[in-house]
Scaffold this active site. Structure first.
Site, PDB file in Angstrom:
ATOM      1  CB  ILE A  70      -0.929   0.035   1.236  1.00  0.00           C
ATOM      2  CG1 ILE A  70      -1.687  -1.279   1.418  1.00  0.00           C
ATOM      3  CG2 ILE A  70      -1.857   1.245   1.166  1.00  0.00           C
ATOM      4  CD1 ILE A  70      -2.634  -1.645   0.314  1.00  0.00           C
ATOM      5  CB  SER A  71       2.594   2.967  -2.530  1.00  0.00           C
ATOM      6  OG  SER A  71       3.647   3.907  -2.564  1.00  0.00           O
ATOM      7  CE  LYS A  74       1.289  13.643   0.687  1.00  0.00           C
ATOM      8  NZ  LYS A  74      -0.061  13.134   0.467  1.00  0.00           N
ATOM      9  CG  LEU A 118     -13.178  11.041   1.089  1.00  0.00           C
ATOM     10  CD1 LEU A 118     -14.408  11.152   0.201  1.00  0.00           C
ATOM     11  CD2 LEU A 118     -12.745  12.401   1.586  1.00  0.00           C
ATOM     12  CB  SER A 120      -8.710   6.560   6.204  1.00  0.00           C
ATOM     13  OG  SER A 120      -7.993   7.652   5.645  1.00  0.00           O
ATOM     14  CB  VAL A 124      -6.208  16.288   4.388  1.00  0.00           C
ATOM     15  CG1 VAL A 124      -7.027  16.245   3.116  1.00  0.00           C
ATOM     16  CG2 VAL A 124      -5.748  17.689   4.684  1.00  0.00           C
TER      17      VAL A 124
END
Length: 171
Positions: A70-71, A74, A118, A120, A124
């Site tokens: 899981i990357s 970025k 969203l 998690s 942000v």
């Protein structure tokens, strides 16, 4: 059974994977808080790169069918330590995948990149909501920055699709 292990401890990771003998490993352990990672790049390298190497190597040694990393979004043209460490982790897994394709039943390695999921932890969105509730401003890292969002359902679907694809693709 629950097990606590540090991905930076090679022997422990190998012991856990050898003991459980999983067919699939979903590797999501990482340092992902950009400001903290920028202030502590050596720790980010240790966890994100060396930790991923430890998990990937243990998967290979123990005959795991698929390891999914899981990357992060970025890792695309990285401009931060977090993005760079995750990109190097991806490159290591891609290299192992090339090697393992030479074997009839080698371990397959795949990566998926997420933006903001969203709902998690670490999303942000709660920060944006608080800023909007206070009347602004909504802070962005850079005016030209693009943020990508997905639902938890979409994230799970992406993980499942990547896992299935990695088992059945020849490239």
């Amino acid at each position: 059974d629950s097990v606590l292990a540090d991905v930076t401890c090679q022997k422990r990771i190998h012991h856990v994977i050898a003991g459980f003998k999983p067919e699939l490993v979903f590797h999501a352990a990482a340092l992902k808080h950009v400001p903290l990672v920028e202030e502590n790049p050596s720790q980010a390298s240790l966890t994100n790169i060396i930790g991923t190497r430890n998990v990937a190597d243990a998967c290979r040694a123990c005959g795991v069918k698929v390891m999914l990393l899981i990357s992060t979004d970025k890792a695309i043209n990285p401009s931060s330590a977090m993005g760079a460490t995750k990109r190097l982790a991806e490159c290591y897994c891609q290299s192992l995948d090339i090697l393992e394709r030479q074997k009839p039943a080698g371990t397959r390695y795949a990566s998926v990149r997420f933006g903001n999921v969203l709902g998690s932890s670490g999303s942000v969105v709660p920060l944006f909501k608080r800023q909007i509730k206070k009347g602004g401003p909504v802070t962005l890292t850079h005016p030209d920055m693009t943020r990508y969002f997905m639902t938890v359902h979409e994230a799970v679907e992406l993980v499942l699709q990547a896992t299935v694809f990695s088992q059945h693709s020849s490239m």
